[in-house]
Design a protein around this motif. Structure first.
Motif, PDB file in Angstrom:
ATOM      1  N   LEU A 201     -11.031  -0.205   9.696  1.00 52.22           N
ATOM      2  CA  LEU A 201     -11.297  -1.477   9.008  1.00 52.22           C
ATOM      3  C   LEU A 201     -10.425  -1.651   7.765  1.00 52.22           C
ATOM      4  CD1 LEU A 201     -15.177  -1.585   9.503  1.00 52.22           C
ATOM      5  CD2 LEU A 201     -13.380  -2.631  10.896  1.00 52.22           C
ATOM      6  N   LYS A 202     -10.073  -0.534   7.151  1.00 54.79           N
ATOM      7  CA  LYS A 202      -9.127  -0.604   6.031  1.00 54.79           C
ATOM      8  C   LYS A 202      -7.784  -1.142   6.532  1.00 54.79           C
ATOM      9  CE  LYS A 202      -6.797   2.557   2.795  1.00 54.79           C
ATOM     10  NZ  LYS A 202      -6.663   3.989   2.407  1.00 54.79           N
ATOM     11  N   PHE A 203      -7.310  -0.564   7.681  1.00 58.15           N
ATOM     12  CA  PHE A 203      -6.046  -0.997   8.283  1.00 58.15           C
ATOM     13  C   PHE A 203      -6.156  -2.448   8.773  1.00 58.15           C
ATOM     14  CE2 PHE A 203      -3.421  -1.346  12.195  1.00 58.15           C
ATOM     15  CZ  PHE A 203      -2.159  -1.140  11.639  1.00 58.15           C
ATOM     16  N   ALA A 204      -7.309  -2.791   9.387  1.00 58.68           N
ATOM     17  CA  ALA A 204      -7.501  -4.144   9.925  1.00 58.68           C
ATOM     18  C   ALA A 204      -7.464  -5.193   8.814  1.00 58.68           C
ATOM     19  CB  ALA A 204      -8.831  -4.216  10.673  1.00 58.68           C
ATOM     20  N   ALA A 205      -8.146  -4.888   7.729  1.00 57.76           N
ATOM     21  CA  ALA A 205      -8.174  -5.838   6.607  1.00 57.76           C
ATOM     22  C   ALA A 205      -6.768  -6.067   6.064  1.00 57.76           C
ATOM     23  CB  ALA A 205      -9.091  -5.316   5.508  1.00 57.76           C
ATOM     24  N   GLY A 206      -5.991  -4.969   5.954  1.00 59.53           N
ATOM     25  CA  GLY A 206      -4.620  -5.087   5.467  1.00 59.53           C
ATOM     26  C   GLY A 206      -3.776  -5.961   6.384  1.00 59.53           C
ATOM     27  N   CYS A 207      -3.919  -5.754   7.721  1.00 60.45           N
ATOM     28  CA  CYS A 207      -3.139  -6.550   8.684  1.00 60.45           C
ATOM     29  C   CYS A 207      -3.581  -8.022   8.665  1.00 60.45           C
ATOM     30  CB  CYS A 207      -3.314  -5.972  10.089  1.00 60.45           C
ATOM     31  SG  CYS A 207      -2.495  -4.388  10.325  1.00 60.45           S
ATOM     32  N   MET A 208      -4.910  -8.242   8.641  1.00 59.60           N
ATOM     33  CA  MET A 208      -5.412  -9.622   8.684  1.00 59.60           C
ATOM     34  C   MET A 208      -4.959 -10.402   7.450  1.00 59.60           C
ATOM     35  SD  MET A 208      -9.171  -8.673  10.178  1.00 59.60           S
ATOM     36  CE  MET A 208      -9.951 -10.264   9.992  1.00 59.60           C
ATOM     37  N   ASN A 209      -4.941  -9.724   6.308  1.00 60.47           N
ATOM     38  CA  ASN A 209      -4.570 -10.426   5.079  1.00 60.47           C
ATOM     39  C   ASN A 209      -3.079 -10.762   5.022  1.00 60.47           C
ATOM     40  OD1 ASN A 209      -7.051 -10.839   3.852  1.00 60.47           O
ATOM     41  ND2 ASN A 209      -7.094  -8.760   2.955  1.00 60.47           N
TER      42      ASN A 209
END
Length: 1545
Positions: A201-209
């Protein structure tokens, strides 16, 4: 906790430190205290014991434990991981290259050997392994799984390396982040899910942002500090339950509290990509999560998250404070406060970029459609227009769909060497089932390819029939098989069957099929599983490259996994170049059939009895694997395109000297090329065949036609031409070499009866047998006759014609021996043949250059010696005498000169010429090889292809040319012995693995094989012709001895070479050395009667040399002077007695040489002793000598000098007599030439050419030594028989040429003074023998003397009446087991009932005869052992005649003169076919006996209508129907036999 000991603790946070402390057993209170003090990984590395005690208030014990465990962890990480094998022990080509470069570098310094002692080979091996691993400077790269695609079958390989972690690039290409996750994967469910969710989720949040696609990989090394690994290296993690990872994403709800639906839509479920580990069988995965922030979801949004974290202090899951994350380069970092306003302000820009990127991804140019049809053609044909007929294919496949199965006709016409089938149901419903409907195959498992250590490759391939029928290898069990072959899952397969697969592939690629002779096809019709990938890896490694490995795959999704695995070994481009992807099986089927040289599923036909034809099914044909069947429409299946393309090559190869093929005849028959010349011999055979095929009541079921030909004169062409032209009238086949006669006979019978209703009405089978010896032909004939017997084929029916084609150096002489059976083909041409050859030569010269039809030109010149010499001189002009090619020509010429049909494989030649041909196309390899041979090599070498294995080889175009080349190349400077020694010690040729069995057999034969006229050689030689050349032409026995010594060492101390050395050395009277080599051979083969015979011959020859020296040097023959010779003779006798014991124990061979040799040496020794001065110079010398040899008496003169010998010398008369008796009995069974023995390497001693004459002479000589004085006194009237002892009489009878049954009966042949000699013998017996109480031996001799005398002089007054002789027979032991075979034979002879006997007398006689016959039969089979049928001879001594008493016995010699005008072979055939029995002279001499046949057995009627069975002399002459018959009765040592069986009309 995150990364394990495989990642440096430097990067741990406080929680990870806490987890590690807990794992080493530190108390909870200390863990919490350290957590509160914010001890992370970096601080942990700086801790010391003092800090822990003072600041943390820790006791000394836990403090010491933490410091020690931390240091252990650091030490383990600092050591290079030597024991890990990243590429499964098999290096890639790149790695091998790197290794080579490393090994080629100069070494700076080396420790002295004594400083690094290696006490165990395992230590050395471990060290070498470690050194090799250190040299692996790079690891294979690989590509990640295709992003966000469903249904893609993909696999990673452990230790391959992904591209480094990346940041946002074009927003569509995913950024990547790696996590090793090694220790975290072992945590409990709650902790694991917390850690996994936090990272995802840390990686996902970075990609989504930042609006970028991304993939996070777990099980991939993320730190460059992890010793032994590289960044991006695939390691894999164990996954016990996949749902743990899937459920971990439920933390999205609390992490993205306001935007959880957005997150769920952008974060894809975890994908589990299996990691293939070549060393470990444990299943591991790379877990990947794709992030897809589609603009429709994330537009205008900024996502803040509260990441989950498991607190060790509270032992529960908590969510960290809210943070906004973004991707910065290859990392995910929080947006710091001062950047927040700018980050929000740029949302619209990021949205716009994402929107553009999503639009552009659908505007890419479409992929170019490949021309898969052309690609398939190029790959399958190696760039030619057609698939090579001789190319082998190996197929690897799994389960096929039903639609695909119906499109596999392309496989039916291919030379499938083997199929690796991973479908357990293949035999029931898969590819194997479909294949077996059309072709034959042998079912095997991987374990079947485990070769025993004592078995050669040739024996192994023969045992499994690898080159005759497809080997179907069930790699994962077989559901229809009751044996222990159960299917298993992938991991079990890797654990239990992987080793067998590795051995199997290695055996095929490294020892059975040379590189370039085969292609491997992977047929991927179902999802690819690990075992298939392992199979590729083994083939790729053992074939040293990809150029002969093809992949056919219809579905792209199946290919993805294959590609991901294989491209790591050889690169993506190579994998794609050798793969056909996206082509339907039906398209593959049609495309491959188009380039096959023969039409698919073509029908073949055979002639039938009613003059029609029947279809020959291919799988039935292949089951008759010992026969090459020539069908009515043979070669019709060849495609028109192939004919047009290859016809010139096919014709050119034949006229250059290649063996004729069926296509040569087919092309000529269909007018594509000119006619094949019909030699005169062809018309001769045609006439013989037509005569044979005529109906004849006396026709034998098996007929022979023999073609004898000069080597290279076209005998095989003539024979095959006959088969070709008779294929529509007879069932024709060529017998393939090296098959047992029993197998050939079975297949020949099957061929004869195939699709025929009645076994009595079948088309005869014409079998061509090439280059086999007479014994094999006899065996085959016998097997066929037995089969005909069993089938009860009517008498007079022709079933089989055996046409043998054999080399001979005097074919015309063989033809004269039996003109009705034999045909000769020579180098000499008749006038008509010269005309045909001249016309043909004129035609060929228009098509070909003269050098390309060399053999035909030489044949047209009748291989004229001067022409051949000029031709070779011209050929060798300007040749480089020192080049490797010239040396190769010399080697091949040497082998071709001395070893018929010898060759050297192309693989051997390439190795010898140091050719490293790494080319994709076979034709380029062939071109490079031919180019390397140079101009001379191209002309003199004939390229052969083995009909069975399809392996290429070379030989010189003709043996006469080979001899001349050898002569001219060696000149006066070099000798053949030197060249042979050079060949023997050529390591490259000797150790080359492909074709090794053939090469070794040729090289061995060069030193061992003797010339035999019976084998088609020009003369009989004592040694191999090479050795004889060195002895006679080079005049150097020492060189010959040196050659054999070197060969002995080279062939791992082969005892046969030691035996040869012993023979050679005793021939040149080097007896001490000969003794050493004979003992060396005997030590290795102590039970080999032939080698023991050689050992005896050493002493025998030595004894003869010593006797000769005594005579030549006029040495006084005192006991002292001859003691040495006596000792040598006694040693020889010991050896021959050993030889006899070994021969008696050998159930496979009959070797009588030990008995003959013992009798020879025994007589010579007696002669030496009797010539000694002690005995020779005295008046009573003879009696004194006899007294010494026959009694306990020892003269003073010899007492001390012969002290060690007395005991053995006193047995000398007895052992010599026993040897003569054994020989006599043996000859009375067989009475045939011993020169007829089978040729084996070791039975090479001189043979007795005329044993009957030898026995008579030797018996007389033996008797003379023991009866000389008595004989003289008797002849001079100084003594009477009454004054002689029984022993003295027996010795005088021996002197007269009697003493045993064979010598007595030989008087019937050699009739000079025979009557007077027999009279003299009989005068020595008492007038009333019944009262004399004779020994069994004396009774036999006495009766035989009467029978012989009566045959020579009927009604002679000294001949006793038969009743007197019958009465004497009652003195034979009543227990018939104690009777000798000769005594039993006389019982059958004398007690055979007569017509005027009363019923009671007949009954008594029959009982005696029946009892005798019963024991004779047992004795016969004991004598016969387990020898082949062809050796089970029996000699018929007498026939029942029309007279009475002794007059009713007609000796065989009496009527053999009837056929004296014929040659030996014709005479034999006259008797064999029954023609001689029809002569009126026979009818007047012999009595016709009435009987009947019942169930294939001959009977005659005994008293009280009892059945008395009689053995038929010629089994096929017995009718299988129950018939009344007449026959002639013969008497043998097996019992009575029936001859000339005729059905009563």
């Amino acid at each position: 906790m995150a990364e394990a000991s495989e990642q440096s603790p430097k990067n741990w946070d406080e929680s990870e430190v806490s987890t590690w402390l807990k794992s080493i057993g530190v108390k909870k209170q200390y863990i919490e205290k350290l957590y509160e003090e914010e001890v992370d990984g970096q601080i942990l590395l700086a801790l010391n014991e003092d800090f822990l005690k003072t600041k943390i208030c820790m006791k000394a014990g836990p403090a010491l434990l933490i410091i020690q465990k931390r240091d252990e962890l650091l030490n383990s990480l600092e050591k290079p991981l030597e024991k890990k094998k990243p590429t499964g022990g098999k290096t890639t080509e790149l790695e091998q290259k790197n290794q080579k470069q490393k090994s080629d570098l100069p070494v700076a310094s080396e420790d002295p050997p004594e400083q690094t002692p290696v006490k165990h080979p395992d230590v050395l091996e471990e060290r070498q392994t470690a050194q090799k691993q250190c040299m692996l400077t790079s690891k294979e790269d690989c590509k990640p799984r295709s992003f966000d695609q469903e249904g893609i079958d993909f696999i990673y390989v452990k230790h391959r390396v992904l591209q480094p972690e990346s940041g946002a690039f074009d927003l569509i290409s995913p950024c990547h982040e790696f996590k090793s996750f090694a220790l975290a994967a072992t945590l409990d469910r709650t902790r694991l899910q917390a850690k996994f969710a936090k990272e995802v989720l840390k990686f996902a949040a970075g990609c989504m942002n930042v609006r970028s696609n991304g993939t996070i990989h777990f099980g991939v090394m993320d730190s460059k500090e992890d010793a032994g690994y590289v960044h991006g290296e695939i390691i894999g993690i164990p996954v016990k339950e996949k749902d743990i990872y899937v459920d971990a994403l439920d933390h999205i709800d609390k992490t993205f509290s306001a935007d959880k639906e957005h997150a769920r839509n952008c974060v894809r479920p975890p994908r589990f990509i299996e990691v293939m580990d070549r060393e470990n069988t444990e299943k591991t995965y790379v877990v990947e999560v794709d992030i897809v922030p589609s603009i429709s979801i994330v537009k205008s949004k900024v996502y803040a998250v509260r990441l989950p974290n498991f607190k060790e202090t509270t032992n529960k899951l908590e969510f960290e404070k809210e943070v906004i994350l973004r991707r910065v380069g290859s990392k995910t970092e929080p947006v710091i406060d001062k950047d927040l306003s700018d980050f929000y302000a740029r949302v619209k820009d990021r949205d716009a970029q994402r929107e553009d990127a999503e639009k552009n991804q659908f505007l890419r140019a479409p992929e170019i459609c490949q021309d898969l049809g052309r690609k398939l053609t190029m790959l399958m044909t190696n760039g030619k227009k057609f698939i090579e007929k001789e190319k082998w294919f190996i197929l690897i496949t799994d389960t096929l769909k039903r639609d695909d199965l119906s499109n596999t006709d392309w496989l039916l016409n291919m030379n499938l060497f083997c199929v690796f089938d991973f479908d357990p149901d293949s035999k029931l419903s898969g590819l194997c089932s479909r294949y077996l409907q059309h072709r034959a195959a042998n079912m095997h498992s991987l374990q079947s390819y485990k070769i025993p250590s004592d078995m050669s490759i040739k024996e192994f391939t023969t045992q499994l029939h690898l080159f005759e029928q497809t080997s179907w290898i069930f790699c994962n069990g077989r559901s229809d098989f009751k044996g222990n072959e159960t299917p298993c899952d992938e991991m079990t397969w890797i654990r239990t069957k992987m080793t067998f697969l590795r051995e199997c592939v290695s055996l095929i690629c490294k020892q059975i099929l040379p590189k370039g002779t085969f292609q491997v096809i992977f047929l991927l019709t179902s999802p690819v599983e690990k075992p298939l990938l392992h199979t590729f890896n083994e083939f790729f490694t053992d074939m040293e490259g990809h150029e002969d490995i093809l992949c056919f795959c219809e579905l792209e999704k199946n290919f993805q996994k294959w590609q991901s695995f294989t491209e790591g070994s050889c690169g993506k481009e190579t994998v794609n170049n050798y793969s056909i992807v996206g082509m339907k099986m039906s398209h593959v089927n049609a495309s491959v059939q188009k380039i096959q040289p023969v039409k698919a599923c073509a029908r073949k036909h055979l002639p039938v009895f009613v003059k029609g034809t029947c279809i020959l099914e291919t799988h039935i044909e292949e089951q008759m694997c010992s026969l090459e069947i020539v069908t009515v429409d043979h070669c019709d299946e060849t495609t028109e395109d192939f004919i047009e393309e290859e016809k010139a090559n096919i014709e050119g190869q034949f006229y250059h000297g290649g063996r004729v093929t069926w296509l040569n005849f087919w092309l000529a028959e269909h007018k594509y090329v000119g006619e094949v010349i019909e030699r005169d011999a062809y018309h001769d055979i045609f006439k013989l065949l037509n005569e044979t095929l005529k109906c004849n009541a006396n026709q034998t079921p098996v007929n022979n036609i023999n073609i004898y030909h000069h080597p290279g004169s076209g005998g095989s062409t003539v024979a095959r031409q006959v088969l070709w032209n008779y294929r529509k009238d007879l069932r024709c086949a060529v017998v393939k070499p090296s098959y047992p006669a029993a197998n050939v006979a079975q297949h020949a019978v099957e061929l004869r009866e195939y699709e025929e209703k009645d076994p009595q009405r079948c088309v005869p089978v014409l079998l061509l047998i090439e280059d086999s010896d007479k014994d094999y032909l006899d065996d085959l004939r016998n097997e066929l006759e037995v089969a005909i017997n069993v089938k009860r084929i009517q008498h007079g029916t022709l079933c089989f014609i055996l046409m043998s084609c054999r080399r001979s150096h005097d074919p015309e002489a063989r033809c004269k021996e039996s003109p009705l059976q034999n045909v000769s083909v020579t180098h000499h041409l008749s006038l008509e043949e010269k005309r045909k050859f001249a016309e043909k030569k004129h035609m060929l010269e228009k098509q070909f250059e003269p050098e390309f039809i060399l053999t035909f030109v030489l044949m047209s010149k009748e291989f004229n010696e001067d022409y051949v010499q000029q031709f070779v001189t011209h050929l060798l002009q300007g040749i480089n005498l020192h080049s490797a090619v010239t040396r190769l020509i010399q080697y091949v010429a040497l082998l071709n000169t001395y070893i018929p049909n010898s060759f050297i494989s192309r693989s051997h030649c390439e190795a010898f010429l140091a050719l490293t041909i790494h080319m994709d196309m076979e034709r380029f390899r062939q071109h490079e090889f031919e180019r390397s041979l140079g101009d001379q090599g191209k002309l003199v070498f004939l390229h052969l292809r083995d009909e069975k294995t399809h392996i290429d080889s070379i030989r010189i175009i003709h043996p006469i040319v080979a001899m001349e080349i050898l002569k001219q190349l060696l000149g006066d400077q070099q000798t053949q012995s030197k060249l042979a020694l050079s060949l023997l010690y050529d390591d490259v040729l000797f150790e080359h693995r492909f074709g090794r069995d053939d090469y070794m057999s040729f090289l061995r034969a060069l030193f061992i094989r003797r010339f035999r006229i019976s084998k088609g050689d020009p003369y009989d030689s004592l040694f191999s012709p090479l050795i004889e050349h060195v002895l006679k032409k080079e005049k150097s026995p020492d060189k010959a001895i040196e050659l054999l010594k070197e060969a002995f060492q080279r062939f791992v101390k082969d005892p046969i070479f030691a035996q040869q050395l012993a023979r050679l050395l005793y021939t040149y009277e080097k007896f001490e050395e000969a003794k050493h080599w004979a003992e060396t051979a005997a030590k290795q083969l102590p039970n080999n009667s032939y080698i023991l015979d050689t050992k005896g011959r050493v002493y025998s020859k030595w004894f003869q040399a010593k006797c000769k020296a005594l005579d030549n040097d006029n040495v006084q023959k005192t006991p002292q002077n001859i003691a040495d010779a006596v000792e040598t003779a006694l040693k020889a006798l010991e050896c021959f007695q050993e030889c006899q014991r070994a021969a008696d124990a050998d159930m496979q061979n009959i070797n009588s040489s030990g008995y003959f040799a013992e009798a020879e040496v025994g007589c010579s020794l007696i002669k030496l002793i009797s010539s000694m001065q002690v005995f020779a110079n005295r008046v009573d010398g003879h009696s004194e000598c006899m007294k010494y040899l026959l009694t306990e008496y020892i003269p003073e003169e010899v007492k001390d000098a012969w002290a060690p010998f007395h005991c053995r010398l006193k047995k000398l008369h007895q052992t010599t007599q026993e040897a003569l008796e054994w020989i006599s009995e043996d000859l009375s069974f067989f009475q045939t030439d011993i020169a007829d023995v089978e040729e084996t390497p070791e039975n090479i001693e001189e043979k007795i050419r005329n044993p009957l004459t030898w026995l008579a002479k030797k018996s007389s000589e033996y008797g003379k030594y023991f009866s000389e004085a008595d004989y003289s006194a008797l002849v001079q009237g100084e003594s009477t028989p009454a004054n002689l002892t029984p022993f003295q009489k027996r010795m005088i009878i021996y002197h007269f040429g009697g003493g045993n049954i064979t010598s007595m009966l030989s008087k019937l042949t050699d009739q000079k003074n025979a009557v007077s000699l027999l009279e003299s013998m009989l005068s020595l017996y008492p007038r009333n023998p019944i009262k004399a109480k004779f020994s069994q031996r004396d009774i036999v001799n006495y009766i035989v003397a009467h029978i012989t005398l009566n045959c020579l002089s009927p009604h002679h007054q000294k001949v006793a009446p038969s009743k007197a002789l019958q009465e004497l027979c009652f003195q034979f032991p009543s227990d018939k087991k104690k009777c000798s075979p000769n005594a039993l034979f006389l019982l059958t002879l004398l007690f055979w009932p007569e017509d005027d006997d009363t019923d009671h007398v007949k009954e008594t006689k029959y009982e005696i005869v029946q009892s005798a016959v019963e024991h004779l039969e047992k004795n016969y089979w004991t004598k016969m052992k387990d020898v082949p049928q062809r050796k089970r001879r029996i000699y018929t001594h007498f026939f029942l005649g029309n007279g009475k008493g002794l007059d009713k016995f007609v000796h065989k010699r009496k009527f053999e003169g009837i056929t004296k005008e014929y040659s030996f072979f014709e005479k034999r055939m006259k008797w064999f076919k029954g023609e001689a029995w029809k002569r009126p002279e026979i009818a007047t001499m012999l009595k016709s006996v009435s009987g009947w046949t019942e169930g294939g057995t001959v009977y005659l009627e005994g008293p009280k209508k009892k059945k008395f069975s009689i053995i038929p002399l010629h089994v096929p002459s017995v009718r299988h129907s129950n018939e009344n018959i007449t026959f002639y009765l013969g008497f043998t040592l097996r019992g009575p036999v029936a001859c000339n069986i005729i059905v009563k009309s």
